[in-house]
Design an enzyme around this catalytic site. Structure first.
Site, short mmCIF file in Angstrom:
data_model
loop_
_atom_site.label_atom_id
_atom_site.label_comp_id
_atom_site.label_asym_id
_atom_site.label_seq_id
_atom_site.Cartn_x
_atom_site.Cartn_y
_atom_site.Cartn_z
N CYS A 1 -4.79 24.76 9.00
CA CYS A 1 -4.09 24.05 7.93
C CYS A 1 -2.65 24.53 7.77
O CYS A 1 -2.24 25.54 8.33
CB CYS A 1 -4.82 24.26 6.61
SG CYS A 1 -6.46 23.50 6.56
N HIS B 1 -2.14 22.57 1.87
CA HIS B 1 -2.69 23.08 0.61
C HIS B 1 -1.92 24.30 0.13
O HIS B 1 -1.07 24.85 0.84
CB HIS B 1 -4.17 23.43 0.80
CG HIS B 1 -4.42 24.49 1.83
ND1 HIS B 1 -4.23 25.83 1.58
CD2 HIS B 1 -4.85 24.39 3.12
CE1 HIS B 1 -4.53 26.53 2.67
NE2 HIS B 1 -4.91 25.67 3.62
#
Length: 199
Positions: A175, A159
């Site tokens: 992440c 992301h």
């Protein structure tokens, strides 16, 4: 004649000035390393590994084909490599998990693509930080930035981020983060089903 010994840590390399920072922040780094690095043969193993990840890599040692494209994330070097189906290679600096226990390695795929994602902390995050909100919608306070690629592993994403200080660091809870302008490019060049390998 005495031989000059040079040692560059990753931190000092990243802080060597605007030119080095600009190079590290662009995919063009896969084409050319700064002269200050190319001409030094005695650098630390960590720095050498990091620099090597910012050179053009071949996809064949990691994937059977480029069907649907392929993403390789090198956790140690904090680099994301993307190959499109036609073999075109793109390279981006990334943020990675803060610690090894938050790091997941292996093969997965993109299972969902979201523009303007909402962020929800995981149950473990809320246990550690009960004061956190249970959801943050799209906007400048959202930890997922402008775009998110949801992986086949629960809670794992590639992301963007509004906090550009995180890129190039161990700064996430699991992440892989990219600059917003870079995740927008990766978002456009990938599809649901794009294969992903974290090493």
């Amino acid at each position: 004649m005495a031989r000059l010994k040079i040692h560059i840590s990753r931190r000092s390399f990243l802080a060597t000035g605007a030119a080095a920072s600009a190079v590290l922040a662009t995919p063009a780094l896969s084409q050319q390393l700064p002269d200050t690095v190319q001409n030094r043969s005695e650098i630390s193993a960590t720095t050498r590994h990091n620099i090597s990840a910012f050179r053009r890599m071949q996809w064949e040692p990691h994937f059977d084909s480029l069907r649907n494209g392929a993403i390789l994330v090198d956790i140690d070097s904090r680099a994301l490599h993307l190959w499109q189906e036609d073999g075109t290679h793109h390279l981006y600096p990334s943020s990675v998990p803060q610690s090894e226990d938050l790091t997941r390695r292996g093969r997965t795929r993109i299972v969902q693509k979201v523009v303007g994602p909402s962020w929800r902390p995981t149950p473990n995050m809320l246990r550690r930080n009960p004061e956190w909100p249970t959801v943050i919608g799209p906007g400048p306070d959202n930890p997922l930035g402008s775009h998110a690629l949801y992986l086949g592993w629960t809670y794992y994403r590639i992301h963007g981020t509004h906090d550009t200080r995180k890129i190039g660091r161990r700064s996430s809870s699991g992440c892989i983060g990219l600059y917003n302008e870079h995740i927008a490019e990766v978002f456009d060049m990938t599809k649901v089903g794009t294969q992903v390998l974290l090493i």
